[in-house]
Design a protein around this motif. Structure first.
Motif, PDB file in Angstrom:
ATOM      1  N   GLN A 106      15.275 -27.841  17.330  1.00  0.00           N
ATOM      2  CA  GLN A 106      16.250 -26.810  17.678  1.00  0.00           C
ATOM      3  C   GLN A 106      16.786 -27.041  19.096  1.00  0.00           C
ATOM      4  OE1 GLN A 106      14.690 -22.832  17.396  1.00  0.00           O
ATOM      5  NE2 GLN A 106      16.624 -21.872  17.978  1.00  0.00           N
ATOM      6  N   ALA A 107      15.898 -27.402  20.016  1.00  0.00           N
ATOM      7  CA  ALA A 107      16.303 -27.645  21.406  1.00  0.00           C
ATOM      8  C   ALA A 107      17.285 -28.807  21.489  1.00  0.00           C
ATOM      9  CB  ALA A 107      15.078 -27.922  22.274  1.00  0.00           C
ATOM     10  N   VAL A 108      16.983 -29.893  20.776  1.00  0.00           N
ATOM     11  CA  VAL A 108      17.866 -31.065  20.789  1.00  0.00           C
ATOM     12  C   VAL A 108      19.224 -30.690  20.204  1.00  0.00           C
ATOM     13  CG1 VAL A 108      18.222 -33.368  19.816  1.00  0.00           C
ATOM     14  CG2 VAL A 108      15.999 -32.754  20.777  1.00  0.00           C
ATOM     15  N   ALA A 109      19.217 -29.937  19.096  1.00  0.00           N
ATOM     16  CA  ALA A 109      20.470 -29.541  18.451  1.00  0.00           C
ATOM     17  C   ALA A 109      21.301 -28.631  19.365  1.00  0.00           C
ATOM     18  CB  ALA A 109      20.174 -28.839  17.131  1.00  0.00           C
ATOM     19  N   GLU A 110      20.657 -27.630  19.963  1.00  0.00           N
ATOM     20  CA  GLU A 110      21.396 -26.648  20.766  1.00  0.00           C
ATOM     21  C   GLU A 110      21.864 -27.191  22.112  1.00  0.00           C
ATOM     22  OE1 GLU A 110      19.973 -22.659  20.971  1.00  0.00           O
ATOM     23  OE2 GLU A 110      19.424 -22.624  18.856  1.00  0.00           O
ATOM     24  N   THR A 111      21.131 -28.146  22.677  1.00  0.00           N
ATOM     25  CA  THR A 111      21.545 -28.706  23.970  1.00  0.00           C
ATOM     26  C   THR A 111      22.468 -29.906  23.789  1.00  0.00           C
ATOM     27  OG1 THR A 111      19.602 -30.150  24.112  1.00  0.00           O
ATOM     28  CG2 THR A 111      19.439 -27.976  25.168  1.00  0.00           C
ATOM     29  N   GLY A 112      22.537 -30.433  22.574  1.00  0.00           N
ATOM     30  CA  GLY A 112      23.368 -31.604  22.314  1.00  0.00           C
ATOM     31  C   GLY A 112      22.824 -32.859  22.984  1.00  0.00           C
ATOM     32  N   ALA A 113      21.516 -32.898  23.171  1.00  0.00           N
ATOM     33  CA  ALA A 113      20.882 -34.034  23.856  1.00  0.00           C
ATOM     34  C   ALA A 113      21.096 -35.324  23.072  1.00  0.00           C
ATOM     35  CB  ALA A 113      19.394 -33.761  24.030  1.00  0.00           C
ATOM     36  N   GLN A 114      21.449 -36.385  23.800  1.00  0.00           N
ATOM     37  CA  GLN A 114      21.733 -37.678  23.179  1.00  0.00           C
ATOM     38  C   GLN A 114      20.666 -38.724  23.455  1.00  0.00           C
ATOM     39  OE1 GLN A 114      24.467 -38.226  21.171  1.00  0.00           O
ATOM     40  NE2 GLN A 114      24.759 -36.029  21.370  1.00  0.00           N
ATOM     41  N   GLY A 115      20.030 -38.640  24.613  1.00  0.00           N
ATOM     42  CA  GLY A 115      19.044 -39.662  24.962  1.00  0.00           C
ATOM     43  C   GLY A 115      18.175 -39.208  26.113  1.00  0.00           C
ATOM     44  N   GLY A 116      17.470 -40.157  26.706  1.00  0.00           N
ATOM     45  CA  GLY A 116      16.528 -39.871  27.780  1.00  0.00           C
ATOM     46  C   GLY A 116      17.134 -39.150  28.972  1.00  0.00           C
ATOM     47  N   LYS A 117      18.422 -39.375  29.233  1.00  0.00           N
ATOM     48  CA  LYS A 117      19.078 -38.731  30.372  1.00  0.00           C
ATOM     49  C   LYS A 117      19.180 -37.215  30.183  1.00  0.00           C
ATOM     50  CE  LYS A 117      23.829 -39.608  28.734  1.00  0.00           C
ATOM     51  NZ  LYS A 117      23.614 -38.814  27.587  1.00  0.00           N
ATOM     52  N   ASP A 118      19.072 -36.748  28.944  1.00  0.00           N
ATOM     53  CA  ASP A 118      19.167 -35.315  28.647  1.00  0.00           C
ATOM     54  C   ASP A 118      17.807 -34.632  28.546  1.00  0.00           C
ATOM     55  OD1 ASP A 118      21.966 -35.418  28.531  1.00  0.00           O
ATOM     56  OD2 ASP A 118      21.918 -36.045  26.428  1.00  0.00           O
ATOM     57  N   MET A 119      16.748 -35.339  28.919  1.00  0.00           N
ATOM     58  CA  MET A 119      15.393 -34.797  28.803  1.00  0.00           C
ATOM     59  C   MET A 119      15.248 -33.481  29.578  1.00  0.00           C
ATOM     60  SD  MET A 119      11.904 -36.872  29.348  1.00  0.00           S
ATOM     61  CE  MET A 119      10.346 -36.030  29.432  1.00  0.00           C
ATOM     62  N   GLY A 120      15.829 -33.413  30.777  1.00  0.00           N
ATOM     63  CA  GLY A 120      15.749 -32.198  31.597  1.00  0.00           C
ATOM     64  C   GLY A 120      16.353 -30.988  30.910  1.00  0.00           C
ATOM     65  N   LYS A 121      17.487 -31.206  30.215  1.00  0.00           N
ATOM     66  CA  LYS A 121      18.144 -30.116  29.488  1.00  0.00           C
ATOM     67  C   LYS A 121      17.233 -29.572  28.398  1.00  0.00           C
ATOM     68  CE  LYS A 121      22.407 -32.100  28.782  1.00  0.00           C
ATOM     69  NZ  LYS A 121      23.662 -32.235  28.040  1.00  0.00           N
ATOM     70  N   VAL A 122      16.608 -30.493  27.655  1.00  0.00           N
ATOM     71  CA  VAL A 122      15.749 -30.101  26.540  1.00  0.00           C
ATOM     72  C   VAL A 122      14.510 -29.367  27.062  1.00  0.00           C
ATOM     73  CG1 VAL A 122      14.357 -30.943  24.603  1.00  0.00           C
ATOM     74  CG2 VAL A 122      16.591 -31.943  25.066  1.00  0.00           C
ATOM     75  N   ILE A 123      13.878 -29.912  28.098  1.00  0.00           N
ATOM     76  CA  ILE A 123      12.690 -29.264  28.680  1.00  0.00           C
ATOM     77  C   ILE A 123      13.068 -27.890  29.220  1.00  0.00           C
ATOM     78  CG2 ILE A 123      11.008 -29.372  30.574  1.00  0.00           C
ATOM     79  CD1 ILE A 123      10.209 -31.359  28.548  1.00  0.00           C
ATOM     80  N   GLY A 124      14.210 -27.801  29.887  1.00  0.00           N
ATOM     81  CA  GLY A 124      14.676 -26.519  30.415  1.00  0.00           C
ATOM     82  C   GLY A 124      14.871 -25.480  29.325  1.00  0.00           C
ATOM     83  N   TRP A 125      15.361 -25.911  28.176  1.00  0.00           N
ATOM     84  CA  TRP A 125      15.569 -25.011  27.045  1.00  0.00           C
ATOM     85  C   TRP A 125      14.226 -24.586  26.463  1.00  0.00           C
ATOM     86  CZ3 TRP A 125      14.544 -24.448  21.905  1.00  0.00           C
ATOM     87  CH2 TRP A 125      15.352 -23.585  21.163  1.00  0.00           C
ATOM     88  N   LEU A 126      13.296 -25.533  26.376  1.00  0.00           N
ATOM     89  CA  LEU A 126      12.011 -25.269  25.731  1.00  0.00           C
ATOM     90  C   LEU A 126      11.039 -24.454  26.594  1.00  0.00           C
ATOM     91  CD1 LEU A 126      11.249 -28.737  24.124  1.00  0.00           C
ATOM     92  CD2 LEU A 126      11.491 -26.584  22.883  1.00  0.00           C
ATOM     93  N   LYS A 127      11.034 -24.713  27.879  1.00  0.00           N
ATOM     94  CA  LYS A 127       9.994 -24.167  28.755  1.00  0.00           C
ATOM     95  C   LYS A 127       9.784 -22.655  28.619  1.00  0.00           C
ATOM     96  CE  LYS A 127       7.938 -24.553  33.249  1.00  0.00           C
ATOM     97  NZ  LYS A 127       7.948 -25.188  34.533  1.00  0.00           N
ATOM     98  N   PRO A 128      10.837 -21.830  28.685  1.00  0.00           N
ATOM     99  CA  PRO A 128      10.576 -20.390  28.568  1.00  0.00           C
ATOM    100  C   PRO A 128      10.026 -19.981  27.190  1.00  0.00           C
ATOM    101  CG  PRO A 128      12.939 -20.826  28.838  1.00  0.00           C
ATOM    102  CD  PRO A 128      12.235 -22.124  28.943  1.00  0.00           C
ATOM    103  N   LYS A 129      10.298 -20.774  26.177  1.00  0.00           N
ATOM    104  CA  LYS A 129       9.853 -20.438  24.823  1.00  0.00           C
ATOM    105  C   LYS A 129       8.415 -20.871  24.545  1.00  0.00           C
ATOM    106  CE  LYS A 129      14.568 -20.668  23.129  1.00  0.00           C
ATOM    107  NZ  LYS A 129      15.102 -20.332  24.430  1.00  0.00           N
ATOM    108  N   LYS A 144      10.230 -36.980  25.267  1.00  0.00           N
ATOM    109  CA  LYS A 144      10.586 -38.356  25.609  1.00  0.00           C
ATOM    110  C   LYS A 144      10.630 -39.237  24.358  1.00  0.00           C
ATOM    111  CE  LYS A 144       9.522 -41.367  29.414  1.00  0.00           C
ATOM    112  NZ  LYS A 144       8.614 -41.576  30.537  1.00  0.00           N
ATOM    113  N   ALA A 145       9.649 -39.073  23.475  1.00  0.00           N
ATOM    114  CA  ALA A 145       9.597 -39.862  22.242  1.00  0.00           C
ATOM    115  C   ALA A 145      10.789 -39.521  21.330  1.00  0.00           C
ATOM    116  CB  ALA A 145       8.281 -39.609  21.508  1.00  0.00           C
ATOM    117  N   LYS A 146      11.103 -38.219  21.265  1.00  0.00           N
ATOM    118  CA  LYS A 146      12.198 -37.774  20.399  1.00  0.00           C
ATOM    119  C   LYS A 146      13.552 -38.296  20.901  1.00  0.00           C
ATOM    120  CE  LYS A 146      13.767 -34.413  17.422  1.00  0.00           C
ATOM    121  NZ  LYS A 146      13.384 -34.292  16.050  1.00  0.00           N
TER     122      LYS A 146
END
Length: 148
Positions: A106-129, A144-146
Motif C-alpha cells: 500500500q505504501a509503495v502504491a500510494e507514494t508512487g515509489a519507483q526505486g531505492g531513491k524513494d525509500m525515504g518516502k515509503v518509510i515516512g508513509w509507513l512509520k506512523p502506521k 529496501k528489498a521491495k
C-alpha cells in the motif's frame, strides 16, 4: 497525559511492593528517559513519544545482548534478554508478516515509489502506521528489498 506513561508508573509501584529489584530498576530507567524527554524537549508525553523511548531502549538492549552472546557472556546476555522481554510488554500487538507485506504494498502504491531513491518516502508513509508494532531495522530491510 499518556496512558502508557500512567501504566508504567503503576507498574513501578507494583514492582516496588513486590520487591522485584530487576524490574523496578529497568522501569525507573524508562521513567527517567521519559522525564528527560519531557523536560529537555519540552513536549507533552503522548503514547507515540513513550513508544519511541521504549523502542530506543529495546534497540540498545538487543545490540548489547548480541554483543554479550558474541563475547561469550551468557549471564549478561540473559539479563539483557529479560529486560527486552519486560520492555516488550509495553508495545502494542506486533504486526504479522502478512500485515506488514500488505502495508508495504500500500505504501509503495500510494507514494508512487519507483526505486531505492524513494525509500525515504515509503518509510515516512509507513512509520506512523507501524510505530511500536515492528522492528524498524527489519522494516527498512524489507523496504529496501521491495524497492531494490
Amino acid at each position: 497525559m499518556s496512558d502508557l506513561k500512567t501504566r508504567i508508573g503503576e507498574d513501578v509501584k507494583t514492582a516496588m511492593r513486590a520487591g522485584d529489584k530487576a524490574r523496578l530498576g529497568l522501569l525507573r530507567m524508562l521513567t527517567a528517559e521519559l522525564k528527560q524527554r519531557e523536560v529537555v524537549e519540552s513536549i507533552e508525553l503522548t503514547d507515540t513519544v513513550v513508544l519511541a523511548a521504549i523502542e530506543k531502549m529495546l534497540k540498545q538492549r538487543r545490540d548489547s545482548e548480541s554483543q554479550f552472546r558474541a563475547g561469550n557472556r551468557p549471564e549478561l546476555a540473559d539479563k539483557e534478554a529479560e529486560e527486552i522481554r519486560v520492555l516488550s510488554e509495553y508495545l502494542p500487538q506486533q504486526l504479522t508478516a502478512e500485515e506488514l507485506d500488505a502495508l508495504l504494498a500500500q505504501a509503495v502504491a500510494e507514494t508512487g515509489a519507483q526505486g531505492g531513491k524513494d525509500m525515504g518516502k515509503v518509510i515516512g508513509w509507513l512509520k506512523p502506521k507501524v510505530q511500536g508494532r515492528t522492528d524498524m531495522g527489519k522494516l527498512s530491510g524489507l523496504v529496501k528489498a521491495k524497492l531494490g
